[in-house]
Motif scaffolding. Sequence first.
Motif, PDB file in Angstrom:
ATOM      1  N   PHE A  18      96.232  98.060  61.867  1.00  0.00           N
ATOM      2  CA  PHE A  18      95.224  97.151  62.421  1.00  0.00           C
ATOM      3  C   PHE A  18      95.550  95.706  62.054  1.00  0.00           C
ATOM      4  N   LEU A  19      95.865  95.461  60.795  1.00  0.00           N
ATOM      5  CA  LEU A  19      96.142  94.103  60.350  1.00  0.00           C
ATOM      6  C   LEU A  19      97.431  93.562  60.977  1.00  0.00           C
ATOM      7  N   ALA A  20      98.425  94.428  61.154  1.00  0.00           N
ATOM      8  CA  ALA A  20      99.681  93.992  61.773  1.00  0.00           C
ATOM      9  C   ALA A  20      99.473  93.570  63.221  1.00  0.00           C
ATOM     10  N   ALA A  21      98.483  94.177  63.878  1.00  0.00           N
ATOM     11  CA  ALA A  21      98.236  93.896  65.290  1.00  0.00           C
ATOM     12  C   ALA A  21      97.251  92.747  65.502  1.00  0.00           C
ATOM     13  N   HIS A  22      96.592  92.278  64.429  1.00  0.00           N
ATOM     14  CA  HIS A  22      95.560  91.249  64.585  1.00  0.00           C
ATOM     15  C   HIS A  22      95.778  90.158  63.539  1.00  0.00           C
ATOM     16  N   SER A  23      96.431  89.094  63.956  1.00  0.00           N
ATOM     17  CA  SER A  23      96.773  88.012  63.039  1.00  0.00           C
ATOM     18  C   SER A  23      95.562  87.180  62.627  1.00  0.00           C
ATOM     19  N   ASP A  24      94.415  87.380  63.294  1.00  0.00           N
ATOM     20  CA  ASP A  24      93.218  86.629  62.938  1.00  0.00           C
ATOM     21  C   ASP A  24      92.451  87.271  61.779  1.00  0.00           C
ATOM     22  N   TRP A  25      93.047  88.304  61.165  1.00  0.00           N
ATOM     23  CA  TRP A  25      92.479  88.922  59.972  1.00  0.00           C
ATOM     24  C   TRP A  25      93.429  88.695  58.803  1.00  0.00           C
ATOM     25  N   GLU A  26      92.858  88.427  57.633  1.00  0.00           N
ATOM     26  CA  GLU A  26      93.661  88.200  56.429  1.00  0.00           C
ATOM     27  C   GLU A  26      93.370  89.298  55.409  1.00  0.00           C
ATOM     28  N   LYS A  27      94.415  89.759  54.755  1.00  0.00           N
ATOM     29  CA  LYS A  27      94.306  90.865  53.803  1.00  0.00           C
ATOM     30  C   LYS A  27      94.517  90.373  52.378  1.00  0.00           C
ATOM     31  N   TRP A  28      93.705  90.920  51.455  1.00  0.00           N
ATOM     32  CA  TRP A  28      93.974  90.704  50.037  1.00  0.00           C
ATOM     33  C   TRP A  28      93.437  91.884  49.247  1.00  0.00           C
ATOM     34  N   ARG A  29      94.003  92.110  48.062  1.00  0.00           N
ATOM     35  CA  ARG A  29      93.638  93.252  47.237  1.00  0.00           C
ATOM     36  C   ARG A  29      93.078  92.786  45.900  1.00  0.00           C
ATOM     37  N   THR A  30      92.251  93.632  45.288  1.00  0.00           N
ATOM     38  CA  THR A  30      91.643  93.295  44.007  1.00  0.00           C
ATOM     39  C   THR A  30      92.668  93.381  42.891  1.00  0.00           C
ATOM     40  N   TRP A  31      92.302  92.838  41.727  1.00  0.00           N
ATOM     41  CA  TRP A  31      93.227  92.815  40.594  1.00  0.00           C
ATOM     42  C   TRP A  31      93.639  94.224  40.179  1.00  0.00           C
ATOM     43  N   SER A  32      92.745  95.180  40.380  1.00  0.00           N
ATOM     44  CA  SER A  32      93.076  96.556  40.006  1.00  0.00           C
ATOM     45  C   SER A  32      93.932  97.251  41.057  1.00  0.00           C
ATOM     46  N   ASP A  33      94.106  96.596  42.204  1.00  0.00           N
ATOM     47  CA  ASP A  33      94.922  97.119  43.297  1.00  0.00           C
ATOM     48  C   ASP A  33      94.339  98.400  43.885  1.00  0.00           C
ATOM     49  N   ASN A  34      93.043  98.629  43.675  1.00  0.00           N
ATOM     50  CA  ASN A  34      92.416  99.843  44.199  1.00  0.00           C
ATOM     51  C   ASN A  34      91.594  99.577  45.445  1.00  0.00           C
ATOM     52  N   THR A  35      91.393  98.310  45.782  1.00  0.00           N
ATOM     53  CA  THR A  35      90.570  97.968  46.936  1.00  0.00           C
ATOM     54  C   THR A  35      91.261  96.910  47.781  1.00  0.00           C
ATOM     55  N   THR A  36      91.289  97.123  49.081  1.00  0.00           N
ATOM     56  CA  THR A  36      91.822  96.127  50.010  1.00  0.00           C
ATOM     57  C   THR A  36      90.676  95.532  50.814  1.00  0.00           C
ATOM     58  N   HIS A  37      90.677  94.209  50.907  1.00  0.00           N
ATOM     59  CA  HIS A  37      89.694  93.499  51.716  1.00  0.00           C
ATOM     60  C   HIS A  37      90.408  92.878  52.916  1.00  0.00           C
ATOM     61  N   ALA A  38      89.772  92.961  54.070  1.00  0.00           N
ATOM     62  CA  ALA A  38      90.272  92.293  55.273  1.00  0.00           C
ATOM     63  C   ALA A  38      89.139  91.416  55.800  1.00  0.00           C
ATOM     64  N   ILE A  39      89.432  90.146  55.995  1.00  0.00           N
ATOM     65  CA  ILE A  39      88.409  89.180  56.396  1.00  0.00           C
ATOM     66  C   ILE A  39      88.855  88.481  57.669  1.00  0.00           C
TER      67      ILE A  39
END
Length: 221
Positions: A18-39
């Motif tokens: 999904f993120l690769a197909a939609h450049s208007d979304w930005e991805k980042w992960r928490t410090w624990s690397d257990n959660t991904t956020h897409a905004i």
Amino acid sequence: MPAYAAAPGDHDAVLDEFLAAHSDWEKWRTWSDNTTHAIHESQTLRIEHVHEVHPRETAWTVAAYETPVSDRLWHLTATGSTPAPVLQTLLDLLADGDSWDIPIGNPARAETVASATKPLTDAGWKSTLHGSLIRWTSPSEDAGVQFNASAAQNPNSPSPTWTVWAGATIDHPTRALSASPCTPDPVIAELATELTHSPVIRRQPAPAAPTSPRFQADRHH
């Protein structure tokens, strides 16, 4: 096999695609690397994906906001066992429909409920009334949608307004999606459509082609 009965598949791959197909979304992960956020670039629509959770625990949360700093307009959660085709439908809807701009009405209105559940009634799913709960159940009784009128009228209710489930019963589902009051009708209707009209084909391995004696002989040359 209906989509709601499919295996969960690779949730991480669903989000990555999904993120690769939609450049208007930005991805980042928490410090624990257990959660991904897409905004979304507007910062008014957000996706949270928790990795490696129990299949019946919340793995996904989608939330919509009127402005980047306002309270949530609506939110939806999905468990870790949610089939990949259902998640793909949800993410595609967020990308294609500008869901945060969909008119939001009174979730307790009969017209709102009828619009959201039209795919179920069109498919002949049976509806039953249990106090303030309205339930639509599949003919095989292994999936359904529930509308909680009491929760719809109380924004602070701990119970979800909408529950989309599959499994033995709604009280012991294998997988479930839950939505808050004011979740736009088209979001619920699209998920309902996925329940009723999206079969998943179990692909069997193709049988090996018979090998002729001549071909076998040729392979040795």
